[in-house]
Scaffold this motif. Structure first.
Motif, mmCIF file in Angstrom:
data_model
loop_
_atom_site.group_PDB
_atom_site.id
_atom_site.type_symbol
_atom_site.label_atom_id
_atom_site.label_comp_id
_atom_site.label_asym_id
_atom_site.label_seq_id
_atom_site.Cartn_x
_atom_site.Cartn_y
_atom_site.Cartn_z
ATOM 1 N N TYR A 197 0.847 -1.191 0.000
ATOM 2 C CA TYR A 197 0.000 0.000 0.000
ATOM 3 C C TYR A 197 0.882 1.240 0.000
ATOM 4 N N ARG A 198 0.257 2.412 -0.189
ATOM 5 C CA ARG A 198 0.969 3.686 -0.067
ATOM 6 C C ARG A 198 -0.035 4.792 0.242
ATOM 7 N N TRP A 199 0.480 5.851 0.865
ATOM 8 C CA TRP A 199 -0.329 7.036 1.147
ATOM 9 C C TRP A 199 -0.304 7.932 -0.084
ATOM 10 N N MET A 200 -1.477 8.497 -0.372
ATOM 11 C CA MET A 200 -1.609 9.376 -1.532
ATOM 12 C C MET A 200 -2.262 10.679 -1.101
ATOM 13 N N GLY A 201 -2.073 11.711 -1.907
ATOM 14 C CA GLY A 201 -2.699 13.001 -1.668
ATOM 15 C C GLY A 201 -2.624 13.847 -2.921
ATOM 16 N N PRO A 202 -3.308 14.986 -2.961
ATOM 17 C CA PRO A 202 -3.218 15.861 -4.134
ATOM 18 C C PRO A 202 -1.766 16.293 -4.374
ATOM 19 N N GLY A 203 -1.216 15.886 -5.520
ATOM 20 C CA GLY A 203 0.167 16.204 -5.827
ATOM 21 C C GLY A 203 1.177 15.443 -4.981
ATOM 22 N N PHE A 204 0.724 14.393 -4.280
ATOM 23 C CA PHE A 204 1.630 13.627 -3.411
ATOM 24 C C PHE A 204 1.446 12.140 -3.648
ATOM 25 N N GLN A 205 2.553 11.429 -3.755
ATOM 26 C CA GLN A 205 2.538 9.965 -3.865
ATOM 27 C C GLN A 205 3.639 9.412 -2.974
ATOM 28 N N GLY A 206 3.226 8.722 -1.912
ATOM 29 C CA GLY A 206 4.193 8.177 -0.978
ATOM 30 C C GLY A 206 4.841 6.913 -1.498
ATOM 31 N N PRO A 207 5.902 6.445 -0.836
ATOM 32 C CA PRO A 207 6.570 5.196 -1.245
ATOM 33 C C PRO A 207 5.688 3.985 -0.948
#
Length: 368
Positions: A197-207
């Motif tokens: 899994y990974r954390w996501m956000g507007p303009g953000f993509q986690g490892p």
């Protein structure tokens, strides 16, 4: 009985005579012996005196109970034995039908096999027949197959995720905001289940991160994600699962309102300890304290100043967000606390902040 050996051709007669209890003689029996040279037979032909090859087959077919067709099949195991090294031709017969043939040189014994995959329950037999030499002995064995219904396949592993935001924040920035979440599976496979899994956000993509669910673990695990916020506005995050199946959580949002850093010394309080009195010329012990209010994460360095620098005491504290921290210092019983008017000052040395001053006269120690 009397045995006579002749070395050449001869003719004659013989009779048997009894001597007692009285003498009796049988009639004569005539014979003729004609000696001839032996007949030499060619090797390999019947009648030359060589023992025939001994060939015998043995076969065993196990019964089978389970899912049909069996993944490894049912194997009939055969054994061919011979008296001397012999080339043997054989064939497999399954329920009256020839299903295989072969030729093999056997020295004492040779193991062979025949495998079949039944699709239904039945009873049957398998024979291992010796084709040549023609005087070989074949073998026959019966078996039974019982087909069972296969177990239904386990449902596929399914994952789900949820995300939660921290409370809204108003204060100094930068500030760290921690999002929390859960990752769940509907079951854990033998040997464990791995979720990516990974954390996501507007303009953000986690490892990409990995969670391992071992047998016996709970079906839900907690995860967290820290965001360093430097400007006012909404902050959004969600969890995206890539395997074993794709899934996305709902979006979690928190609001941040960044303000200029504020550090405020609220007041200076004192506490008198007359029990520390006892030495002539000494005053009581005095504890000074002051609440310091900050509106965000900050490291604050300060200094206590007594009687315009006669005594200075430094200190520091650190916060992770808006907070009120109480700092204090105790003056033990001494000549300093026995004087008349005393000035106490608390100053912030790490930031441009107004200090606080307290002027007071300590009470004298009680007369002994």
């Amino acid at each position: 009985m009397k045995k006579v050996t002749f070395k050449k051709s001869a003719k004659g007669w013989m009779a048997l005579q009894l001597l007692s209890p009285r003498k009796v003689t049988t009639g004569k029996t005539y014979f003729a012996v004609s000696c001839q040279l032996p007949v030499r037979l060619k090797p390999g032909k019947p009648g030359h005196g060589k023992k025939p090859d001994f060939v015998k087959a043995y076969v065993h077919v196990p019964d089978y109970t389970g899912v049909c067709p069996p993944s490894r099949g049912v194997t009939a195991k055969g054994l061919i034995k011979t008296f001397r090294p012999t080339v043997v031709k054989y064939r497999w017969v399954h329920n009256g039908r020839v299903v295989g043939k072969g030729t093999v040189k056997v020295i004492r014994d040779k193991r062979i096999s025949y495998t079949f995959k039944p699709n239904e329950s039945h009873k049957g037999w398998v024979a291992l027949e010796i084709v040549s030499p023609r005087y070989g002995r074949s073998a026959h064995n019966a078996y039974q197959v019982t087909c069972e219904e296969p177990e239904p396949p386990a449902p596929p592993v399914e994952t789900a995720a949820s995300a939660a935001a921290p409370e809204d924040y108003t204060g100094a920035c930068p500030i760290s905001r921690v999002f929390t979440g859960t990752v769940s599976v509907n079951r854990i496979e033998p040997g464990g289940t791995t979720v990516q899994y990974r954390w996501m956000g507007p303009g953000f993509q986690g490892p990409t991160e990995t969670l391992t669910f071992a047998e016996g673990d709970p079906l839900t695990k907690n995860v967290s994600h820290s965001v360093e916020v430097t400007a006012s506005g909404p902050v959004q995050r969600w969890i995206e699962i890539s395997s074993p199946n794709p899934a996305v959580s709902a979006t979690a949002q928190t609001q941040v309102e960044c303000q200029p850093l504020q550090i405020t010394i609220l007041n200076i309080q004192r506490s008198i300890d007359l029990s520390a009195c006892g030495t002539p010329g000494y005053g009581p012990a005095i504890t000074f304290s002051s609440p310091v209010q900050v509106n965000g994460p900050v490291r604050v360095e300060y200094r206590w100043d007594f009687n315009e620098g006669e005594l200075t005491v430094p200190g520091s504290f650190e916060t992770t967000g808006p907070s009120t921290v109480t700092v204090s210092h105790r003056l033990e019983s001494s000549p300093l606390t026995a004087r008349g008017l005393m000035r106490v000052r608390l100053m912030i040395t790490s930031h441009d902040v107004s200090g606080r001053v307290l002027d007071f006269t300590p009470p004298p120690c009680p007369a002994s």
